[in-house]
Write a protein that holds these residues in place. Structure first.
Motif, short mmCIF file in Angstrom:
data_model
loop_
_atom_site.label_atom_id
_atom_site.label_comp_id
_atom_site.label_asym_id
_atom_site.label_seq_id
_atom_site.Cartn_x
_atom_site.Cartn_y
_atom_site.Cartn_z
N TYR A 10 0.80 -1.24 -0.07
CA TYR A 10 -0.20 0.03 0.07
C TYR A 10 1.03 1.13 -0.15
O TYR A 10 1.66 1.27 0.83
N ASP A 55 -9.45 -1.24 2.39
CA ASP A 55 -7.91 -1.38 1.56
C ASP A 55 -7.27 -2.31 2.33
O ASP A 55 -6.55 -3.23 1.89
N GLU A 97 -8.24 -4.78 4.32
CA GLU A 97 -8.87 -6.15 4.25
C GLU A 97 -8.34 -7.02 3.08
O GLU A 97 -8.34 -7.87 2.96
N LYS A 98 -7.89 -6.19 1.87
CA LYS A 98 -7.50 -6.68 0.66
C LYS A 98 -6.00 -7.24 0.59
O LYS A 98 -5.72 -8.09 -0.06
N LYS A 147 -2.93 -9.12 1.72
CA LYS A 147 -2.41 -10.67 2.49
C LYS A 147 -1.11 -10.17 3.45
O LYS A 147 -0.13 -9.95 2.88
#
Length: 69
Positions: free
Chosen positions: A50, A63, A65-66, A68
């Motif tokens: 990110y 954002d 939550e997406k 890994k």
């Protein structure tokens, strides 16, 4: 390893918010480090996952939550 790079003391609050969110979900530990001017990056296992530079904003919960971790 999960690392959050941030710039400016004001941005540290956002870094700590994201750190708490990640660790509350059993992920981490998260290392919060000062970065370059305007920087707010989340790095997982040496991979940028990110970047405020790319999105123009701090990450929202959706954002995060997406990602890994």
């Amino acid at each position: 390893a999960i690392i959050i790079h941030y710039a400016l003391v004001e941005v540290q609050t956002e870094a700590l918010r994201v750190k708490a969110w990640i660790e509350a979900r059993g992920r981490g530990p998260v290392d919060v480090r000062p970065g370059k001017s305007g920087q707010f990056d989340v790095v997982v296992d040496e991979k940028l996952v990110y970047s405020r530079y790319e999105t123009g904003r701090f990450p929202w919960e959706a954002d995060l939550e997406k990602i890994k971790f």
